[in-house]
Design a protein around this motif. Sequence first.
Motif, PDB file in Angstrom:
ATOM      1  N   GLU A  15       0.841  -1.211   0.000  1.00  0.00           N
ATOM      2  CA  GLU A  15       0.000   0.000   0.000  1.00  0.00           C
ATOM      3  C   GLU A  15       0.872   1.254   0.000  1.00  0.00           C
ATOM      4  N   LEU A  16       1.894   1.253   0.846  1.00  0.00           N
ATOM      5  CA  LEU A  16       2.767   2.433   0.933  1.00  0.00           C
ATOM      6  C   LEU A  16       3.464   2.704  -0.392  1.00  0.00           C
ATOM      7  N   HIS A  22      -1.328  -5.734  -4.478  1.00  0.00           N
ATOM      8  CA  HIS A  22      -0.647  -6.641  -3.560  1.00  0.00           C
ATOM      9  C   HIS A  22      -0.786  -6.164  -2.116  1.00  0.00           C
ATOM     10  N   GLY A  23      -1.791  -5.318  -1.886  1.00  0.00           N
ATOM     11  CA  GLY A  23      -1.943  -4.720  -0.566  1.00  0.00           C
ATOM     12  C   GLY A  23      -3.087  -5.312   0.236  1.00  0.00           C
ATOM     13  N   LEU A  24      -3.781  -4.441   0.952  1.00  0.00           N
ATOM     14  CA  LEU A  24      -4.818  -4.861   1.902  1.00  0.00           C
ATOM     15  C   LEU A  24      -5.971  -5.610   1.244  1.00  0.00           C
ATOM     16  N   LEU A  25      -6.136  -5.357  -0.051  1.00  0.00           N
ATOM     17  CA  LEU A  25      -7.099  -6.104  -0.849  1.00  0.00           C
ATOM     18  C   LEU A  25      -7.003  -7.605  -0.585  1.00  0.00           C
ATOM     19  N   ARG A  26      -5.786  -8.071  -0.312  1.00  0.00           N
ATOM     20  CA  ARG A  26      -5.554  -9.505  -0.170  1.00  0.00           C
ATOM     21  C   ARG A  26      -5.783 -10.032   1.246  1.00  0.00           C
ATOM     22  N   LEU A  27      -5.924  -9.126   2.191  1.00  0.00           N
ATOM     23  CA  LEU A  27      -6.020  -9.573   3.586  1.00  0.00           C
ATOM     24  C   LEU A  27      -7.261 -10.439   3.824  1.00  0.00           C
ATOM     25  N   VAL A 293      -7.164   4.323   0.355  1.00  0.00           N
ATOM     26  CA  VAL A 293      -7.600   2.926   0.287  1.00  0.00           C
ATOM     27  C   VAL A 293      -9.007   2.886  -0.322  1.00  0.00           C
ATOM     28  N   ALA A 294      -9.207   1.989  -1.270  1.00  0.00           N
ATOM     29  CA  ALA A 294     -10.513   1.875  -1.929  1.00  0.00           C
ATOM     30  C   ALA A 294     -11.598   1.594  -0.896  1.00  0.00           C
ATOM     31  N   ASP A 295     -12.757   2.206  -1.093  1.00  0.00           N
ATOM     32  CA  ASP A 295     -13.873   2.077  -0.148  1.00  0.00           C
ATOM     33  C   ASP A 295     -14.182   0.627   0.210  1.00  0.00           C
ATOM     34  N   GLU A 296     -14.299  -0.210  -0.843  1.00  0.00           N
ATOM     35  CA  GLU A 296     -14.643  -1.614  -0.610  1.00  0.00           C
ATOM     36  C   GLU A 296     -13.629  -2.300   0.288  1.00  0.00           C
ATOM     37  N   VAL A 297     -12.352  -2.014   0.029  1.00  0.00           N
ATOM     38  CA  VAL A 297     -11.285  -2.627   0.824  1.00  0.00           C
ATOM     39  C   VAL A 297     -11.386  -2.146   2.270  1.00  0.00           C
ATOM     40  N   TRP A 298     -11.620  -0.849   2.424  1.00  0.00           N
ATOM     41  CA  TRP A 298     -11.710  -0.281   3.766  1.00  0.00           C
ATOM     42  C   TRP A 298     -12.890  -0.881   4.547  1.00  0.00           C
ATOM     43  N   GLN A 299     -14.010  -1.029   3.862  1.00  0.00           N
ATOM     44  CA  GLN A 299     -15.178  -1.630   4.526  1.00  0.00           C
ATOM     45  C   GLN A 299     -14.867  -3.051   5.001  1.00  0.00           C
ATOM     46  N   ARG A 300     -14.153  -3.796   4.180  1.00  0.00           N
ATOM     47  CA  ARG A 300     -13.773  -5.159   4.570  1.00  0.00           C
ATOM     48  C   ARG A 300     -12.833  -5.129   5.770  1.00  0.00           C
ATOM     49  N   MET A 301     -11.921  -4.130   5.792  1.00  0.00           N
ATOM     50  CA  MET A 301     -11.003  -4.009   6.933  1.00  0.00           C
ATOM     51  C   MET A 301     -11.795  -3.783   8.220  1.00  0.00           C
ATOM     52  N   LEU A 302     -12.816  -2.927   8.129  1.00  0.00           N
ATOM     53  CA  LEU A 302     -13.631  -2.638   9.307  1.00  0.00           C
ATOM     54  C   LEU A 302     -14.340  -3.896   9.791  1.00  0.00           C
ATOM     55  N   VAL A 303     -14.870  -4.654   8.830  1.00  0.00           N
ATOM     56  CA  VAL A 303     -15.550  -5.895   9.196  1.00  0.00           C
ATOM     57  C   VAL A 303     -14.567  -6.856   9.857  1.00  0.00           C
ATOM     58  N   LEU A 304     -13.386  -6.982   9.251  1.00  0.00           N
ATOM     59  CA  LEU A 304     -12.377  -7.900   9.793  1.00  0.00           C
ATOM     60  C   LEU A 304     -11.987  -7.475  11.203  1.00  0.00           C
TER      61      LEU A 304
END
Lengths: 315, 315
Positions: A15-16, A22-27, A293-304
Amino acid sequence: MAHAAIQLEVLLEAELRGVPSHGLLRLDRVVQRILNGVADPHATGRLNWLSSGFLTVDGEKGLGPVVAVAALDALQHRAREVGVAIAGITNSNHLGMLGWYAERIAANGQYIIAMSTSEALVHPWGARKALIGTNPIAIGVPTEGRPFVMDTATSVVSMGEIHDHAHRQVSIPAHWAVDAEGKPTTDANEAKKGALAPFGGAKGYALGLAIELLVTSLAGAAIGTGVRGTLDATEVCNKGDVFIVIDGPSPNLTAYLDMIRHSEPAEGFESVLVPGDRARACRAHRLEHGVPVADEVWQRMLVLSEGGMAVKQHT
Amino acid sequence: MAHAAIQLEVLLEAELRGVPSHGLLRLDRVVQRILNGVADPHATGRLNWLSSGFLTVDGEKGLGPVVAVAALDALQHRAREVGVAIAGITNSNHLGMLGWYAERIAANGQYIIAMSTSEALVHPWGARKALIGTNPIAIGVPTEGRPFVMDTATSVVSMGEIHDHAHRQVSIPAHWAVDAEGKPTTDANEAKKGALAPFGGAKGYALGLAIELLVTSLAGAAIGTGVRGTLDATEVCNKGDVFIVIDGPSPNLTAYLDMIRHSEPAEGFESVLVPGDRARACRAHRLEHGVPVADEVWQRMLVLSEGGMAVKQHT
């Protein structure tokens, strides 16, 4: 906890450096794979030296970065004695950005050639169907200053790039990919069902195929369309990774690299870059100003981050 | 005499495989370099193991193929013990076709990654001037059948190809090269004064530069515009070569390679080839039907074979 830190560092560094594919999308997928039992967060891999310089690693379904770091630590130590050491790794999960490993070794004063296979997404030059992985190669070279790191897939672009264009409903250049019938397409949605082109035509095809054969053989991994588990959340990952670590003299290459950076740019270019320069500048900027960070990715991070129950629903 | 046989075999194999740029065309220069004292036909190189897996070779101005074969023999032997061995070679002359060495090792059941530097002929991506060698890479992989060998320069085409077009007064595609001012040109004569493009844009540039840095550092060779003696007949050759020989398992890859060969070709292609297929077919055909040799090259062969006093003294 230490394993989670390594896995996260690889994703956050992507991400940086401006490589969101290859970033948070994959988490999310990493978590799903753990929940599905095809990734074991505790495993570090079983290391077996076939000879003083050749290491084979059964990754025991471990997280890719965790197994890779354990193997690289062993290789670095051994290369100091032997001059060079090689590892073939299989039964380990996706590594993320290969350049991260190359930088780790080169920053520590050693050379590295790193290669991985992936699920078959790339068509052979002159063919219609995907039979070869995107097979990235990274090379790290220590210098007196910042290490030199190059890291590139052997496809023209990543499948993530195609998905991104499809998502944004933007067309793609005709040389990027073919559709399900093997015809060049500018429609990203058709390309998703087809195959990526190798970069640089016949030459990039030759390199990607060489990596497929070398890694498959030395790591004891699956080949071509037999590779699974780099894109899905349910299958054991059977791709391979090969690392070659070299302990050699480390001359100062900075003057040469600066000569390249300061050379006159061609028409249409603002400056001449050395591989890694853009990522480094991006990293510095984002450390100061934050990471989009893309909205969708961020929303998934919050859920996780809300914890297990929410995660479980999505497995 | 044995040295002459090795040097000639490399050149003749290039002719058989349809790569005249690395064939008999070069013999005249090899002879001139011997006569001028910048190539020593007797030298085999001084081999020095820095550790059990890392060999450095001072080529003692020897013929490229002679020094390389001596180094490879040592590497092959060592790789059987250690699993992997690497050599950095400098002060040795032009190797000729890198694929010949890769095939030699792979046919013998071992893996090889071979890389060389050359005089700076390639511009960095987005730049105007040549600062990087054409830096070929060859990878050889043993299989149960014929070994897999890929061999490619990291420029779009060779400077020989540009000279050939200039000679035939044929224009070149605009993406092949830039002129002396760094502007894309279709005029082969202008391209001769300029620089070759890296293959595959930024990705091929990254690979070529990585080879420049890796080889220069590990072989202790000159870098960038400091490289001499790969194109002329008067200067000591200070480019570098790196060989990595790996002794590993050798699974049967033929089924996979045949799947590629038998896959449906894309529009405009007659068949899908695996790297090395065309060269192998060409070799078989030429062994039976003879090798076309350019008039000029043939005339030079006749002069050389007449045994000018000067030549005889030095062989």
